[in-house]
Design an enzyme around this catalytic site. Structure first.
Site, PDB file in Angstrom:
ATOM      1  N   LYS A  30      -6.745  20.368  12.320  1.00  0.00           N
ATOM      2  CA  LYS A  30      -6.450  19.364  13.349  1.00  0.00           C
ATOM      3  C   LYS A  30      -5.692  20.013  14.513  1.00  0.00           C
ATOM      4  O   LYS A  30      -5.908  19.681  15.671  1.00  0.00           O
ATOM      5  CB  LYS A  30      -5.573  18.244  12.763  1.00  0.00           C
ATOM      6  N   GLN A  57      -1.439  15.387   8.210  1.00  0.00           N
ATOM      7  CA  GLN A  57      -2.032  15.211   6.868  1.00  0.00           C
ATOM      8  C   GLN A  57      -3.504  14.783   6.972  1.00  0.00           C
ATOM      9  O   GLN A  57      -4.142  15.048   7.977  1.00  0.00           O
ATOM     10  CB  GLN A  57      -1.223  14.225   6.016  1.00  0.00           C
TER      11      GLN A  57
END
Ligand code: GDP
Ligand code: IMO
Ligand code: MG
Length: 427
Positions: A16, A223
């Site tokens: 990410k 996460q």
């Protein structure tokens, strides 16, 4: 670009950080809305290689405002380290960074309380990063938290800390541990707050102003969706909401502003910590993926568990988050494998396949994926920048995954660098 949320579509570490770094080159504002320094994002850009945990990955663009929103919990040691690392790289961030005074602070007792729980649970422990996330979010929702705003007032902070230490020290003592000293903890936290107080300022106003002027905004989820506290593999999950919807509450941004939801998924599956992982490979193939992908945790250095791409999981997380697109990362890690498998669903029962959402973590533990097999391309892809130049078998793999997850793949990543990406044409 409008307002884009970037979320992990698996169990975290999907890259990410790299995706946010790329998008941030065009972003006016980047914001983190969940988690804390349990996150670890490695970003490779022209300024160097950064392993950050709290700072939004728009830090490298001098034109990007960065917000750490109220949904994030802040470890002041980590925040101070990151401000120093970024300044040492010659990047001016302090003027562009807003850390919400509403953020809860990770206190020294949080990791210690977490360790007590983890040890007590033994073989059924979650396998946390040890950053105190469970206890700090538990204190937050049970009205026992200490927020950055509290640190601005010494008397308020001291009183709150005193009450918390009465309770936490009783617990520590009862497990044979040294209690924490009020004055030591108070002095340390107040001194740290003094170092960062210039970036602690309310972010609601600048966020609203940016939204109303049509700014390009990237909201950075930490996460992954399968670690979400509600929809993840509870109790093998994390303490905050990791979903795109979490951006609304965690920042103070109404859901109607969100234009794009970008799910980031690896071309295979990894997981750190305990809990079910149906497509895990415990053999030499898993080992070779770990080696090729350098799959070791950024925060704890633990080896990440590796396995085949599990399309059932990513189809689910795409639905859950309303992903408008998926970025498929680390395709290059599969370059040398002669045969690839993709999980398409679990445990055929009575002629039908089961879905992730039908059961809990214990149920998932008993699920075996059905696999399809695809021929590997066995050629390097890292140097490739155009879809048409990708080996035909690599294209076939990406297209197969795309059809199984029922979401368009907009980009594939073939290396850690910013430019090591390939836009994928819409089908
Ligand atoms: P995040 O937590 O989702 O930001 O991901 P991490 O940074 O924890 O883990 C992703 C790792 O893969 C980092 O070390 C990246 O530098 C690296 N990486 C990112 N994209 C690629 C890629 O396409 N190929 C390879 N080989 N490595 C990548
Ligand atoms: P990024 O943002 C991968 C995992 C831990 C553990 C569980 C609970 O880098 O993708 P916690 O410390 O949050 O209480 O641990 O969640 N975990 C992550 N796994 N990437 C992360 O973040 C993670 N953050 C937490 O390994 O299984
Ligand atoms: Mg990570």
């Amino acid at each position: 670009m409008g307002v884009a949320v970037v979320i992990g579509a698996q169990w975290g570490d999907e890259a990410k950080g790299k995706v946010v770094d790329i998008l941030s080159q065009q972003a006016d504002l980047t914001a983190r809305y969940n988690g804390g320094d349990n996150a670890g994002h490695t970003v490779v850009n022209p300024y160097g290689t950064f392993k950050l945990r709290l700072t939004p990955n728009g830090f490298a663009n001098p034109k990007t405002t960065c917000i750490i929103g109220p949904g994030v919990v802040v470890n002041l040691n980590t925040l101070m380290d990151e401000l120093r690392i970024i300044a040492q790289a010659g990047i001016a961030l302090d003027e562009r960074l807003w850390v919400s005074p509403r953020c809860h602070v990770v206190m020294p007792y949080h990791p210690r309380v977490e360790a007590i729980y983890e040890q007590a649970k033994g073989a059924s422990s979650t396998g946390t990063t040890g950053r105190g996330m469970g206890p700090v979010y538990a204190d937050k929702v049970s009205y026992n938290g200490i927020r950055l705003a509290d640190l601005a007032d010494e008397a308020v902070f001291t009183e709150k800390l005193h009450i918390q230490l009465e309770i936490k020290n009783a617990l520590l003592r009862s497990f044979g541990q040294e209690p924490l000293e009020l004055q030591t903890v108070r002095d340390e936290k107040l001194a740290q707050y003094t170092q960062v107080h210039h970036v602690v300022r309310e972010s609601f106003g600048i966020l609203q102003e940016a939204l109303h002027r049509g700014a390009s905004i990237v909201l950075e989820g930490a996460q992954g969706a399968l670690l979400d506290n509600d929809w993840g593999t509870y109790p093998f999950c994390t303490a905050s909401t990791t979903l795109a919807g979490g951006a609304a509450g965690g920042l103070g941004l109404a859901p109607r502003w969100i234009d794009r939801v970008i799910g980031v998924a690896k071309a295979y599956t990894t997981r750190v910590g305990r809990g079910p992982m149906p497509s895990e490979l415990l053999d030499e193939t898993g080992e070779s993926i770990r080696r090729a992908g350098a799959e070791f945790g950024t925060v704890t250095g633990r080896p990440r568990r590796c396995g085949w791409f599990d399309a059932e999981l990513v189809r689910f997380t795409s639905q859950l988050n309303g992903c408008t697109e998926i970025v498929l990362t680390k395709l290059d890690v599969l370059d040398n494998l002669p045969l690839l498998k993709v999980g398409v669903g679990y445990c055929p029962r009575e002629g039908r396949r089961s879905h992730y959402w039908e059961g809990d973590a214990r149920w998932l533990e008993g699920c075996q994926p059905d696999y399809i097999e695809l021929e590997g391309w066995q050629q390097p892809t890292t140097g490739i920048r155009e879809w048409d130049k990708l080996p035909r078998l690599a294209q076939a793999y990406v297209r197969k995954v795309e059809s199984l997850i029922e979401t368009p793949i907009s980009m594939v990543s073939v290396g850690p660098g910013r430019d090591e990406t390939i836009p994928v044409p819409l089908q």
